[in-house]
Enzyme design. Sequence first.
Site, short mmCIF file in Angstrom:
data_model
loop_
_atom_site.label_atom_id
_atom_site.label_comp_id
_atom_site.label_asym_id
_atom_site.label_seq_id
_atom_site.Cartn_x
_atom_site.Cartn_y
_atom_site.Cartn_z
CE LYS A 190 -2.75 3.51 1.84
NZ LYS A 190 -2.10 5.01 2.03
CB THR A 244 5.67 8.55 15.85
OG1 THR A 244 6.70 8.43 15.45
CG2 THR A 244 5.23 7.54 16.81
CD GLU A 265 12.43 0.96 9.93
OE1 GLU A 265 13.20 1.51 11.09
OE2 GLU A 265 12.80 -0.68 10.29
CB CYS A 300 13.15 8.63 8.74
SG CYS A 300 14.23 7.08 7.25
CD GLU A 397 9.55 12.93 12.04
OE1 GLU A 397 8.06 12.09 11.58
OE2 GLU A 397 10.62 12.17 11.26
P1 NAP Z 1 2.31 8.76 7.69
O1 NAP Z 1 1.57 9.41 7.85
O2 NAP Z 1 2.33 7.62 9.02
O3 NAP Z 1 1.78 7.69 6.07
C1 NAP Z 1 2.56 6.59 6.10
C2 NAP Z 1 1.37 5.40 4.99
O4 NAP Z 1 0.50 4.85 5.95
C3 NAP Z 1 1.30 6.08 4.12
O5 NAP Z 1 0.62 4.58 2.82
C4 NAP Z 1 -0.74 6.12 4.65
O6 NAP Z 1 -1.67 6.28 3.53
C5 NAP Z 1 -1.25 4.80 5.52
N1 NAP Z 1 -2.17 5.99 6.26
C6 NAP Z 1 -2.60 6.70 6.80
N2 NAP Z 1 -3.43 6.82 8.21
C7 NAP Z 1 -3.60 5.26 8.50
C8 NAP Z 1 -4.05 4.58 9.14
N3 NAP Z 1 -5.08 4.98 10.52
N4 NAP Z 1 -3.99 3.19 9.08
C9 NAP Z 1 -2.72 2.28 7.85
N5 NAP Z 1 -2.13 3.02 7.56
C10 NAP Z 1 -2.18 5.01 7.49
O7 NAP Z 1 3.19 9.15 7.25
P2 NAP Z 1 3.65 9.97 5.96
O8 NAP Z 1 3.32 11.45 6.39
O9 NAP Z 1 3.43 9.00 4.34
O10 NAP Z 1 6.27 9.92 6.26
C11 NAP Z 1 6.39 11.02 6.68
C12 NAP Z 1 7.22 10.01 8.09
O11 NAP Z 1 7.77 9.25 8.02
C13 NAP Z 1 7.88 10.09 8.73
O12 NAP Z 1 7.02 10.59 10.04
C14 NAP Z 1 8.91 9.93 9.05
O13 NAP Z 1 10.11 10.04 9.90
C15 NAP Z 1 8.37 8.74 8.80
N6 NAP Z 1 9.95 7.46 7.72
C16 NAP Z 1 9.70 6.77 8.36
C17 NAP Z 1 11.50 5.73 7.98
C18 NAP Z 1 11.80 4.90 8.47
O14 NAP Z 1 12.25 3.82 7.81
N7 NAP Z 1 12.01 5.00 10.05
C19 NAP Z 1 11.50 6.27 6.28
C20 NAP Z 1 10.72 7.01 5.95
C21 NAP Z 1 9.87 7.95 6.39
P3 NAP Z 1 -2.01 7.77 2.99
O15 NAP Z 1 -0.89 8.42 2.03
O16 NAP Z 1 -2.60 7.10 2.14
O17 NAP Z 1 -2.82 8.55 4.43
#
Ligand code: NAP
Length: 495
Positions: A190, A244, A265, A300, A397
């Site tokens: 996804k 998170t 992650e 991240c 963040e």
């Molecule tokens: P996000 O808003 O948490 O979304 C991540 C994924 O989860 C997306 O595919 C999103 O889909 C989906 N999602 C959203 N709400 C959900 C729910 N209630 N249940 C299940 N899935 C759901 O994060 P992001 O804005 O895409 O990415 C940025 C974050 O990722 C930052 O916090 C960053 O630090 C972290 N990150 C961490 C790493 C690591 O390896 N530690 C690497 C890269 C990024 P939709 O897009 O359709 O909403």
Amino acid sequence: MEKTLAYWQDKAATLSIEGRAFIDGEYRHAANGRTFDCLSPIDGKLLVKVADSAADDVNAAVAAARGAFDSRVWSGLNPRQRKAILLRWAGLLREHLDELSLLETLDAGKPIGDTTSVDVPGAAYCVEWFAEAIDKIGGEVAPADHHLVGLVTREPIGVVAAVVPWNFPILMASWKFGPALAAGNSVVLKPSEKSPLTAIRIAQLAHEAGIPAGVFNVVPGAGEPGKLLALHPDVDCLAFTGSTNVGKLIMQYAGQSNLKRVWLELGGKSPNIVMPDCADLDRAANAAAGAIFYNMGEMCTAGSRLLVHRDIKDVFLDKLIAAARSYTPGNPLDPKTSMGAIVDQVQLDRVLGYIEAGRAESKLLLGGGRVKQESGGYYIEPTIFDTQADAKIAREEIFGPVLSVITFDTAEEAIRIANNSEYGLAAAVWTSNLTTAHEMARSLRAGTVWVNCYDEGGDMNFPFGGYKQSGNGRDKSLHALEKYTELKSTLVRLR
Ligand code: NAP
Ligand code: MG
């Protein structure tokens, strides 16, 4: 032929973009026919309408994945047969380097120079690495009573759902599906609604490479499919990269449903500590700028908290600001561009909101504004604040090109500030003293610590993941296979 801005613009103009889900070996519209608009952050224009997968589509993808798993069409292959197919797939990713890089750049606003050199080759390398590993790992024969033979083996876990973010779309996805597929699982991927295009495209290439129908499925959608997968009773493992807050929800969904294995992650607020005995302040300043301005700060592991010793602060900040000026937002399709567009309007507004908060409580040293607004796209200049450890911009963040500089006087104080965070993804320390380097590396509560460098180690050999609320489990390295396998003890009584 030199690949210029004109080359990429021409190629973009004639690119045909697939927006459907990929389920059980074929592209499909969402069952209810719904789509969402996939816009390019380069100019805000529509790229394609993408299938907005809902319950019927997620159920179909999980059923296809389960059917493929149970039939052993993939899980039952000799590992070296899976290896051969995965290597073919990686080869196709490399053959389609231009097309995939262009899709990633158009969709996520990342500079084309980065997608062609880092994101797409990195994903191919990840698939190759796990493919190469999988036919070389065996189980154990454990010590046991003389009348027993005791085997300890690893088996694929079943249906793995991968829910991934938009900052490194194909690369973060590959860190999940690479080891998961190599281990023999079926996968439902996804992608983020902000960046679904490469995930959709590579599904067809997986099919071409010989990955059987149902083994690799892609369900794009605006939010819902991630939750549906996390709640699904027939998903065995959910591997997540994202924020998170959503990670906490996913753990709850697992608890409300079938206790699927959950690997997270998550976010970071990584400290980059410059000690007064740093041997090369120029290199440290360049690395500090790259740590927060590479990929528009949408990282991240971003070194978003720069901790500088008071004695070298002024000279270091001069060097840092000079280094930061080399990150000028430009057209991501121009190979000369080092800083592209923020992924979408929502993220743009979020980052600008943090910049406003920064102006209220901190001293602005560089940048602070939206630029290139006439393009219709979303661009923010490299921004640096001189601030305090407890300021909002220094704690939360931001996920954008905003650096918080914090001053310290002793190593103990630096460690205390560095560790005073809910996150623990990465950290760095710059010093010429070996003892200081090791002592500080040991004291830093983070999954990765760099000494006299930042963001080094593109190899697959290093486990990657976080302490504390930066998550659990590790991507990359052989340890990643632990997430996608169950351990089994088999005891055979001989007499
Ligand atoms: P996000 O808003 O948490 O979304 C991540 C994924 O989860 C997306 O595919 C999103 O889909 C989906 N999602 C959203 N709400 C959900 C729910 N209630 N249940 C299940 N899935 C759901 O994060 P992001 O804005 O895409 O990415 C940025 C974050 O990722 C930052 O916090 C960053 O630090 C972290 N990150 C961490 C790493 C690591 O390896 N530690 C690497 C890269 C990024 P939709 O897009 O359709 O909403
Ligand atoms: Mg997009």
